[in-house]
Design an enzyme around this catalytic site. Structure first.
Site, PDB file in Angstrom:
ATOM      1  N   LYS A  90       1.106  -1.283   0.129  1.00  0.00           N
ATOM      2  CA  LYS A  90      -0.019   0.051  -0.101  1.00  0.00           C
ATOM      3  C   LYS A  90       0.867   1.384  -0.024  1.00  0.00           C
ATOM      4  O   LYS A  90       0.397   2.270  -0.678  1.00  0.00           O
ATOM      5  CB  LYS A  90      -0.979   0.225   1.209  1.00  0.00           C
ATOM      6  CG  LYS A  90      -2.120  -0.988   1.024  1.00  0.00           C
ATOM      7  CD  LYS A  90      -3.236  -0.740   2.428  1.00  0.00           C
ATOM      8  CE  LYS A  90      -4.059  -2.026   2.371  1.00  0.00           C
ATOM      9  NZ  LYS A  90      -5.088  -1.783   3.214  1.00  0.00           N
ATOM     10  N   ASP A 128     -10.138   2.626   2.017  1.00  0.00           N
ATOM     11  CA  ASP A 128     -10.009   2.128   3.566  1.00  0.00           C
ATOM     12  C   ASP A 128     -10.940   3.169   4.465  1.00  0.00           C
ATOM     13  O   ASP A 128     -11.491   2.568   5.315  1.00  0.00           O
ATOM     14  CB  ASP A 128      -8.740   1.772   3.938  1.00  0.00           C
ATOM     15  CG  ASP A 128      -7.971   0.382   3.265  1.00  0.00           C
ATOM     16  OD1 ASP A 128      -8.983  -0.336   3.058  1.00  0.00           O
ATOM     17  OD2 ASP A 128      -6.870   0.415   3.402  1.00  0.00           O
ATOM     18  N   GLY A 153      -3.555   0.990  17.362  1.00  0.00           N
ATOM     19  CA  GLY A 153      -2.494   0.657  16.306  1.00  0.00           C
ATOM     20  C   GLY A 153      -2.330   2.027  15.524  1.00  0.00           C
ATOM     21  O   GLY A 153      -2.892   3.165  15.440  1.00  0.00           O
ATOM     22  N   ALA A 157      -3.725   0.448   8.401  1.00  0.00           N
ATOM     23  CA  ALA A 157      -5.101   0.487   8.390  1.00  0.00           C
ATOM     24  C   ALA A 157      -5.421   1.852   9.603  1.00  0.00           C
ATOM     25  O   ALA A 157      -6.279   2.480   9.028  1.00  0.00           O
ATOM     26  CB  ALA A 157      -5.868  -0.626   8.953  1.00  0.00           C
TER      27      ALA A 157
HETATM   28  P1  NDP Z   1       0.217  -2.854   9.933  1.00  0.00           P
HETATM   29  O1  NDP Z   1       1.359  -4.044   9.846  1.00  0.00           O
HETATM   30  O2  NDP Z   1       0.628  -1.726   9.054  1.00  0.00           O
HETATM   31  O3  NDP Z   1       0.009  -2.519  11.392  1.00  0.00           O
HETATM   32  C1  NDP Z   1      -0.082  -3.441  12.451  1.00  0.00           C
HETATM   33  C2  NDP Z   1      -0.506  -2.782  13.731  1.00  0.00           C
HETATM   34  O4  NDP Z   1      -0.578  -3.610  14.816  1.00  0.00           O
HETATM   35  C3  NDP Z   1       0.615  -1.870  14.203  1.00  0.00           C
HETATM   36  O5  NDP Z   1       0.253  -0.794  15.067  1.00  0.00           O
HETATM   37  C4  NDP Z   1       1.192  -2.811  15.296  1.00  0.00           C
HETATM   38  O6  NDP Z   1       1.902  -1.926  16.465  1.00  0.00           O
HETATM   39  C5  NDP Z   1       0.011  -3.316  15.914  1.00  0.00           C
HETATM   40  N1  NDP Z   1       0.398  -4.846  16.388  1.00  0.00           N
HETATM   41  C6  NDP Z   1       1.002  -5.867  15.604  1.00  0.00           C
HETATM   42  N2  NDP Z   1       1.135  -7.103  16.316  1.00  0.00           N
HETATM   43  C7  NDP Z   1       0.783  -6.520  17.694  1.00  0.00           C
HETATM   44  C8  NDP Z   1       1.005  -7.033  18.939  1.00  0.00           C
HETATM   45  N3  NDP Z   1       1.155  -8.432  19.095  1.00  0.00           N
HETATM   46  N4  NDP Z   1       0.438  -6.325  20.243  1.00  0.00           N
HETATM   47  C9  NDP Z   1       0.182  -5.119  19.858  1.00  0.00           C
HETATM   48  N5  NDP Z   1       0.121  -4.538  18.835  1.00  0.00           N
HETATM   49  C10 NDP Z   1       0.567  -5.074  17.644  1.00  0.00           C
HETATM   50  O7  NDP Z   1      -1.004  -3.481   9.549  1.00  0.00           O
HETATM   51  P2  NDP Z   1      -2.385  -2.785   8.863  1.00  0.00           P
HETATM   52  O8  NDP Z   1      -2.266  -1.606   9.508  1.00  0.00           O
HETATM   53  O9  NDP Z   1      -2.496  -3.119   7.297  1.00  0.00           O
HETATM   54  O10 NDP Z   1      -3.452  -3.921   9.460  1.00  0.00           O
HETATM   55  C11 NDP Z   1      -3.639  -3.975  10.666  1.00  0.00           C
HETATM   56  C12 NDP Z   1      -5.075  -4.564  11.071  1.00  0.00           C
HETATM   57  O11 NDP Z   1      -6.162  -4.116   9.900  1.00  0.00           O
HETATM   58  C13 NDP Z   1      -5.052  -6.128  10.524  1.00  0.00           C
HETATM   59  O12 NDP Z   1      -5.729  -6.907  11.423  1.00  0.00           O
HETATM   60  C14 NDP Z   1      -5.777  -6.165   9.226  1.00  0.00           C
HETATM   61  O13 NDP Z   1      -6.478  -7.292   8.863  1.00  0.00           O
HETATM   62  C15 NDP Z   1      -6.991  -5.000   9.404  1.00  0.00           C
HETATM   63  N6  NDP Z   1      -7.557  -4.612   8.318  1.00  0.00           N
HETATM   64  C16 NDP Z   1      -8.696  -4.477   7.864  1.00  0.00           C
HETATM   65  C17 NDP Z   1      -9.085  -4.053   6.814  1.00  0.00           C
HETATM   66  C18 NDP Z   1     -10.604  -4.316   6.476  1.00  0.00           C
HETATM   67  O14 NDP Z   1     -11.146  -3.971   5.476  1.00  0.00           O
HETATM   68  N7  NDP Z   1     -11.514  -4.903   7.463  1.00  0.00           N
HETATM   69  C19 NDP Z   1      -8.329  -3.429   5.930  1.00  0.00           C
HETATM   70  C20 NDP Z   1      -7.240  -2.960   6.320  1.00  0.00           C
HETATM   71  C21 NDP Z   1      -6.437  -3.731   7.341  1.00  0.00           C
HETATM   72  P3  NDP Z   1       3.479  -1.555  16.390  1.00  0.00           P
HETATM   73  O15 NDP Z   1       3.746  -0.289  15.467  1.00  0.00           O
HETATM   74  O16 NDP Z   1       3.889  -1.459  17.776  1.00  0.00           O
HETATM   75  O17 NDP Z   1       4.075  -2.771  15.542  1.00  0.00           O
END
Ligand code: NDP
Length: 315
Positions: A90, A128, A153, A157
């Site tokens: 993205k 989104d 987060g 997203a």
């Molecule tokens: P990214 O990889 O860009 O971001 C992931 C986020 O999750 C970061 O803020 C990260 O924190 C946090 N994170 C990951 N693992 C953990 C953990 N174990 N404990 C706490 N925080 C954690 O992913 P995306 O933003 O693209 O996607 C995020 C979510 O959104 C996904 O679950 C995805 O399925 C969902 N999504 C849903 C959509 C929909 O249409 N329904 C569309 C797009 C996404 P840190 O910065 O500290 O690493």
């Protein structure tokens, strides 16, 4: 013959002979993507009213990050009319695009690419954020305007949701993220993009467990949004302390799967309205579909009609 169930590769694209308008989602991994199911159902439904869409088909391609710069011009050459980008493309795609919509520019990521023959390449859009806003309103009856938004987060997203919440005049934005640096980078980017001036607070997941943490006054309404990856796996813990879920709060969890996430389950146990991410997925898809079919306003097949067709495919 091209098949919408198959996972295609860059080599398949090089050998692509289909000349009818094609569409695709690009990512790695991609086998789990529900986008081909949603979009092909929408094309089938639209065909009755718009026979010229009869040959439109949507495919999935596993494209690695190092293949993206070669793949995008090739998709254009092979008569693809629209693309969706998912993890990890993205943000990485932006330098290869000919133009970005103001929304995608503010969000700093594109999830929808539209063929632009005049420019000889792809125009980047982001559906989104608006998809999320429509999903929250439809499923929870929550409008972002005037609502306190607590966003868990700070990844891709979260960026789309934060920008949309500010653009739609949320009452305040609280970002809770494991990495403070990433949350600060997000707030910094939003501050530079001439968003309405709103209070933006940053907390760590530990800080919101302090007794002093308050989302808003008891007479105000708040929306807690999970945009972390916690919730994707059935045994993931809730990313938000269940004891903070009270009257006046609603929960939107962007994750989805065959299980109910710990956050959604905790909210429902407390009588707090909660929804999972399927409606956002269907809305962002319906809004992308609307861009690609480019039907005139007088004879439109708007996203509102496409949404139920796509949402049904996710149940
Ligand atoms: P990214 O990889 O860009 O971001 C992931 C986020 O999750 C970061 O803020 C990260 O924190 C946090 N994170 C990951 N693992 C953990 C953990 N174990 N404990 C706490 N925080 C954690 O992913 P995306 O933003 O693209 O996607 C995020 C979510 O959104 C996904 O679950 C995805 O399925 C969902 N999504 C849903 C959509 C929909 O249409 N329904 C569309 C797009 C996404 P840190 O910065 O500290 O690493």
């Amino acid at each position: 013959m091209a098949c919408s169930e198959k996972v295609y590769t860059l080599d398949d694209l090089r050998a692509w002979t289909r000349r009818e308008p094609s569409f695709a989602v690009l990512g790695k991994p991609i086998a789990h993507s529900l986008s081909p199911k949603m979009h092909n159902a929408a094309f089938a439904a639209a065909r009755e009213r718009r026979p010229e869409l009869a040959e439109y088909r949507y495919f999935r391609f596993e494209i690695a990050p190092e293949e993206l710069a070669d793949a995008l011009p090739l998709f254009f050459e092979k008569n693809f009319h629209g693309l969706n980008l998912t993890i990890p493309h993205k943000v990485a795609a932006l330098p290869v695009l000919k133009k970005l919509s103001p929304e995608a520019e503010i969000i700093g990521a594109a999830n929808t690419l539209v063929r632009d023959d005049a420019l000889g390449g792809w125009r980047g859009e982001n559906t989104d954020g608006r998809g999320f806003a429509r999903a929250a309103e439809m499923q929870l009856g929550v409008r972002l305007a005037g609502t306190h938004v607590v966003l868990l987060g700070a990844g891709g997203a979260a960026r789309a949701i934060a920008a949309t919440a500010l653009a739609q005049n949320c009452a305040s934005l609280t970002i809770v993220n494991r990495s403070r640096e990433r949350a600060e980078a997000l707030v910094g980017a939003l501050a530079q993009s001439q968003m309405p001036d709103r209070e933006c607070r940053i907390f760590s997941p530990d800080e919101i467990r302090n007794p002093g943490f308050k989302i808003c006054d008891s007479r105000e309404s708040a929306l807690v949004v999970n945009a972390t990856s916690l919730g994707l796996k059935p045994d993931d813990p809730s990313p938000f302390p269940p004891e903070l879920l009270k009257n006046g709060i609603a929960v939107y969890d962007t994750t989805y799967g065959s299980h109910t996430s710990a956050l959604v389950a905790a909210a429902r146990e407390r009588g707090v309205p909660a929804a999972d991410g399927r409606s956002m997925l269907a809305w962002q898809g319906a809004l992308a579909f609307e861009r690609w079919t480019a039907l005139p306003a007088a004879d439109t097949f708007p996203a509102a009609d496409t949404f139920p067709v796509m949402f049904r495919e996710l149940s």
